[in-house]
Design an enzyme around this catalytic site. Sequence first.
Site, PDB file in Angstrom:
ATOM      1  N   ASP A  60       0.869  -1.164   0.000  1.00 61.85           N
ATOM      2  CA  ASP A  60       0.000   0.000   0.000  1.00 61.85           C
ATOM      3  C   ASP A  60       0.918   1.229   0.000  1.00 61.85           C
ATOM      4  O   ASP A  60       2.060   1.136   0.414  1.00 61.85           O
ATOM      5  CB  ASP A  60      -0.890  -0.022   1.259  1.00 61.85           C
ATOM      6  CG  ASP A  60      -2.044   0.978   1.138  1.00 61.85           C
ATOM      7  OD1 ASP A  60      -2.938   0.945   1.990  1.00 61.85           O
ATOM      8  OD2 ASP A  60      -2.030   1.773   0.187  1.00 61.85           O
ATOM      9  N   SER A  61       0.402   2.367  -0.458  1.00 59.45           N
ATOM     10  CA  SER A  61       1.315   3.492  -0.769  1.00 59.45           C
ATOM     11  C   SER A  61       1.676   4.325   0.451  1.00 59.45           C
ATOM     12  O   SER A  61       2.579   5.157   0.410  1.00 59.45           O
ATOM     13  CB  SER A  61       0.625   4.415  -1.760  1.00 59.45           C
ATOM     14  OG  SER A  61      -0.565   4.906  -1.133  1.00 59.45           O
ATOM     15  N   GLY A  62       0.954   4.137   1.563  1.00 62.03           N
ATOM     16  CA  GLY A  62       1.278   4.945   2.735  1.00 62.03           C
ATOM     17  C   GLY A  62       0.245   6.021   2.998  1.00 62.03           C
ATOM     18  O   GLY A  62       0.121   6.504   4.115  1.00 62.03           O
ATOM     19  N   GLY A  63      -0.534   6.365   1.978  1.00 61.56           N
ATOM     20  CA  GLY A  63      -1.516   7.434   2.151  1.00 61.56           C
ATOM     21  C   GLY A  63      -2.464   7.142   3.283  1.00 61.56           C
ATOM     22  O   GLY A  63      -2.645   7.929   4.217  1.00 61.56           O
ATOM     23  N   PHE A  64      -3.034   5.970   3.263  1.00 63.41           N
ATOM     24  CA  PHE A  64      -4.058   5.596   4.253  1.00 63.41           C
ATOM     25  C   PHE A  64      -3.486   5.646   5.672  1.00 63.41           C
ATOM     26  O   PHE A  64      -4.097   6.177   6.598  1.00 63.41           O
ATOM     27  CB  PHE A  64      -4.572   4.194   3.965  1.00 63.41           C
ATOM     28  CG  PHE A  64      -5.711   3.769   4.867  1.00 63.41           C
ATOM     29  CD1 PHE A  64      -5.483   2.886   5.912  1.00 63.41           C
ATOM     30  CD2 PHE A  64      -6.983   4.269   4.673  1.00 63.41           C
ATOM     31  CE1 PHE A  64      -6.526   2.495   6.746  1.00 63.41           C
ATOM     32  CE2 PHE A  64      -8.039   3.875   5.503  1.00 63.41           C
ATOM     33  CZ  PHE A  64      -7.796   2.996   6.544  1.00 63.41           C
ATOM     34  N   CYS A  86     -13.756 -27.719   9.211  1.00 64.04           N
ATOM     35  CA  CYS A  86     -12.488 -27.196   8.679  1.00 64.04           C
ATOM     36  C   CYS A  86     -11.413 -28.264   8.794  1.00 64.04           C
ATOM     37  O   CYS A  86     -11.342 -28.978   9.802  1.00 64.04           O
ATOM     38  CB  CYS A  86     -12.075 -25.956   9.497  1.00 64.04           C
ATOM     39  SG  CYS A  86     -10.499 -25.246   8.974  1.00 64.04           S
ATOM     40  N   ASP A 123      -2.172   8.347  -2.446  1.00 63.82           N
ATOM     41  CA  ASP A 123      -3.516   8.944  -2.554  1.00 63.82           C
ATOM     42  C   ASP A 123      -3.968   9.470  -1.201  1.00 63.82           C
ATOM     43  O   ASP A 123      -3.339   9.203  -0.179  1.00 63.82           O
ATOM     44  CB  ASP A 123      -4.500   7.867  -3.022  1.00 63.82           C
ATOM     45  CG  ASP A 123      -4.676   6.777  -1.996  1.00 63.82           C
ATOM     46  OD1 ASP A 123      -3.719   6.527  -1.222  1.00 63.82           O
ATOM     47  OD2 ASP A 123      -5.753   6.149  -1.939  1.00 63.82           O
ATOM     48  N   GLN A 170     -10.963   7.210  -5.988  1.00 62.27           N
ATOM     49  CA  GLN A 170     -11.569   7.798  -4.806  1.00 62.27           C
ATOM     50  C   GLN A 170     -12.950   8.363  -5.165  1.00 62.27           C
ATOM     51  O   GLN A 170     -13.559   7.915  -6.142  1.00 62.27           O
ATOM     52  CB  GLN A 170     -10.645   8.878  -4.216  1.00 62.27           C
ATOM     53  CG  GLN A 170      -9.325   8.333  -3.667  1.00 62.27           C
ATOM     54  CD  GLN A 170      -9.500   7.462  -2.433  1.00 62.27           C
ATOM     55  OE1 GLN A 170     -10.568   7.443  -1.786  1.00 62.27           O
ATOM     56  NE2 GLN A 170      -8.461   6.705  -2.081  1.00 62.27           N
ATOM     57  N   GLY A 206     -11.115   4.514  -0.375  1.00 59.45           N
ATOM     58  CA  GLY A 206     -12.132   5.350   0.257  1.00 59.45           C
ATOM     59  C   GLY A 206     -13.336   4.593   0.751  1.00 59.45           C
ATOM     60  O   GLY A 206     -14.377   5.169   1.051  1.00 59.45           O
ATOM     61  N   HIS A 217      -5.909 -20.529  11.524  1.00 57.35           N
ATOM     62  CA  HIS A 217      -7.267 -20.953  11.144  1.00 57.35           C
ATOM     63  C   HIS A 217      -8.019 -19.845  10.394  1.00 57.35           C
ATOM     64  O   HIS A 217      -8.631 -20.080   9.346  1.00 57.35           O
ATOM     65  CB  HIS A 217      -8.087 -21.373  12.366  1.00 57.35           C
ATOM     66  CG  HIS A 217      -9.544 -21.523  12.022  1.00 57.35           C
ATOM     67  ND1 HIS A 217     -10.055 -22.630  11.374  1.00 57.35           N
ATOM     68  CD2 HIS A 217     -10.569 -20.651  12.151  1.00 57.35           C
ATOM     69  CE1 HIS A 217     -11.345 -22.449  11.131  1.00 57.35           C
ATOM     70  NE2 HIS A 217     -11.683 -21.267  11.591  1.00 57.35           N
ATOM     71  N   ASP A 238      -8.055  -7.207   0.600  1.00 56.29           N
ATOM     72  CA  ASP A 238      -7.103  -7.350   1.715  1.00 56.29           C
ATOM     73  C   ASP A 238      -7.761  -6.808   2.973  1.00 56.29           C
ATOM     74  O   ASP A 238      -8.611  -5.896   2.900  1.00 56.29           O
ATOM     75  CB  ASP A 238      -5.819  -6.553   1.432  1.00 56.29           C
ATOM     76  CG  ASP A 238      -5.957  -5.107   1.941  1.00 56.29           C
ATOM     77  OD1 ASP A 238      -6.520  -4.292   1.187  1.00 56.29           O
ATOM     78  OD2 ASP A 238      -5.558  -4.837   3.089  1.00 56.29           O
ATOM     79  N   CYS A 252      -7.644 -27.082  13.349  1.00 56.06           N
ATOM     80  CA  CYS A 252      -8.886 -27.837  13.583  1.00 56.06           C
ATOM     81  C   CYS A 252      -8.652 -29.340  13.608  1.00 56.06           C
ATOM     82  O   CYS A 252      -9.437 -30.085  14.201  1.00 56.06           O
ATOM     83  CB  CYS A 252      -9.926 -27.469  12.529  1.00 56.06           C
ATOM     84  SG  CYS A 252     -10.433 -25.755  12.690  1.00 56.06           S
ATOM     85  N   CYS A 258      -8.097 -27.561   8.572  1.00 51.31           N
ATOM     86  CA  CYS A 258      -6.794 -26.900   8.743  1.00 51.31           C
ATOM     87  C   CYS A 258      -6.011 -27.538   9.886  1.00 51.31           C
ATOM     88  O   CYS A 258      -6.554 -28.304  10.694  1.00 51.31           O
ATOM     89  CB  CYS A 258      -6.981 -25.406   8.986  1.00 51.31           C
ATOM     90  SG  CYS A 258      -7.311 -24.942  10.695  1.00 51.31           S
TER      91      CYS A 258
HETATM   92  O1  LIG Z   1      -8.385   4.640  -0.030  1.00 50.56           O
HETATM   93  C1  LIG Z   1      -7.432   3.925   0.351  1.00 50.56           C
HETATM   94  N1  LIG Z   1      -6.191   4.142  -0.168  1.00 50.56           N
HETATM   95  C2  LIG Z   1      -5.119   3.400   0.238  1.00 50.56           C
HETATM   96  N2  LIG Z   1      -5.213   2.431   1.158  1.00 50.56           N
HETATM   97  C3  LIG Z   1      -6.430   2.182   1.744  1.00 50.56           C
HETATM   98  C4  LIG Z   1      -6.529   1.201   2.749  1.00 50.56           C
HETATM   99  C5  LIG Z   1      -7.777   0.968   3.349  1.00 50.56           C
HETATM  100  N3  LIG Z   1      -8.132   0.147   4.374  1.00 50.56           N
HETATM  101  C6  LIG Z   1      -9.456   0.390   4.570  1.00 50.56           C
HETATM  102  N4  LIG Z   1     -10.186  -0.167   5.519  1.00 50.56           N
HETATM  103  C7  LIG Z   1      -9.557  -0.985   6.520  1.00 50.56           C
HETATM  104  C8  LIG Z   1     -10.578  -1.196   7.579  1.00 50.56           C
HETATM  105  N5  LIG Z   1     -10.053  -2.129   8.554  1.00 50.56           N
HETATM  106  C9  LIG Z   1     -11.122  -3.069   8.910  1.00 50.56           C
HETATM  107  C10 LIG Z   1     -10.642  -3.991  10.003  1.00 50.56           C
HETATM  108  O2  LIG Z   1     -10.157  -3.252  11.122  1.00 50.56           O
HETATM  109  C11 LIG Z   1      -9.090  -2.356  10.806  1.00 50.56           C
HETATM  110  C12 LIG Z   1      -9.524  -1.387   9.728  1.00 50.56           C
HETATM  111  N6  LIG Z   1      -9.953   1.286   3.703  1.00 50.56           N
HETATM  112  C13 LIG Z   1      -8.909   1.688   2.932  1.00 50.56           C
HETATM  113  C14 LIG Z   1      -8.832   2.654   1.937  1.00 50.56           C
HETATM  114  C15 LIG Z   1      -7.589   2.907   1.350  1.00 50.56           C
END
Ligand SMILES: O=c1[nH]cnc2cc3nc(NCCN4CCOCC4)[nH]c3cc12
Length: 375
Positions: A95-99, A307, A149, A192, A219, A338, A269, A312, A309
């Site tokens: 992932d790019s780091g933005g989040f 299961c 982003d 987005q 988003g 699991h 993911d 289990c 695995c």
């Molecule tokens: O727009 C995004 N841009 C780059 N990376 C992301 C990662 C992202 N991850 C989530 N949600 C993660 C929600 N998780 C659910 C389980 O508990 C932790 C948070 N939404 C996301 C949106 C973006």
Amino acid sequence: MTAAVTYEAIKTCKQSGARLGRVHTPHGTIETPTFMPVGTQATVKTMSPEELKEMDARIILSNTYHLFLRPGHELIREAGGLHKFMNWDRAILTDSGGFQVFSLSDMRKITEEGVHFRSHLSGDKLFISPEIAMEIQNALGSDIMMAFDECAPFPAEHDYVKKSLERTSRWAERCLESHTRPADQSLFAIIQGGMYEDLRRQSAADLTSLDFPGYAIGGLSVGEPKHLMYDVLDYTVPLMPANKPRYLMGVGSPDALIEGSIRGIDMFDCVLPTRIARNGTTMTSQGRLVVRNAQYANDFGPLDPECDCYTCRNYSRAYLRHLIKADETFGLRLTTYHNLYFLQNLMKNVRQAIMDDRLLDFRDEFFEQYGLFNN
Ligand SMILES: O=c1[nH]cnc2cc3nc(NCCN4CCOCC4)[nH]c3cc12
């Protein structure tokens, strides 16, 4: 334009918009729809690469923000890249780091140039720009890199989301320009636009005009109700190229994986399965089971009778509860193994249902058994 990562469409489900495909990468082929285990700090917490291969995980995630902060991308470059550093010879998406900058750090300031923030570890003042995000991911050597982003918060005003997506589109162009596009790395863009159809259309149009090898929907999974996420998918997925991978970021509950696959998503993911495992919550064919609860103290049966695995087949609910209560690391390993296996198996069943043109029937059967119709 050559791309190291390509998508091969195999079949579209006659009952839904779901599709079977393969994502070809320099580190192997991934059958889609697929769930990608998250290995934020260069490890899928408590799992070894051998155990991940045992459950046929083909691709894992790692995190640009976290590895930039610790141990630093230059160290990983010196180690020969992330695959070598963590002894994982299959595919890696970063992932790019933005989040993470927006969700983890003590956010300082967003400018056209990039984002100023303080490290959540040391408090140091740091800066990430599209160019720096590319530099970091090039050093890591991931097979799939994500454009830098801004994931707009939820809820957010239409005007804020519009300005944010327009900056994300300009940042995506800068990523494309600055990415040296080494032969063995591919850059995906992130659509987005929040919960606004007109803005999703604008973001998709901006980014698909730039011809990336793959596209993600960002988003989402940011606290919005699930029905709203599905609405956004209903009108956003059709805007994405059919001949490229479609990646829904941050989604990993069993129901959302099925609903997202029905709507044509190929890659998912989420930290959910590994995170909840560490507090003794597991995903089973009968629904969520909190194995640390007292009711399982004398339950000598398997965690999930359906299961096959390692956990289990070899350990009881009573033993797992004991380990978790005693804060024994082996207990976390067994529940994590699991949960990841459960999702790998779920996606295998989703792919088979698509092959058999019965994914909607599969959804109804799964929801019934998992207890999803009564929440
Ligand atoms: O727009 C995004 N841009 C780059 N990376 C992301 C990662 C992202 N991850 C989530 N949600 C993660 C929600 N998780 C659910 C389980 O508990 C932790 C948070 N939404 C996301 C949106 C973006």
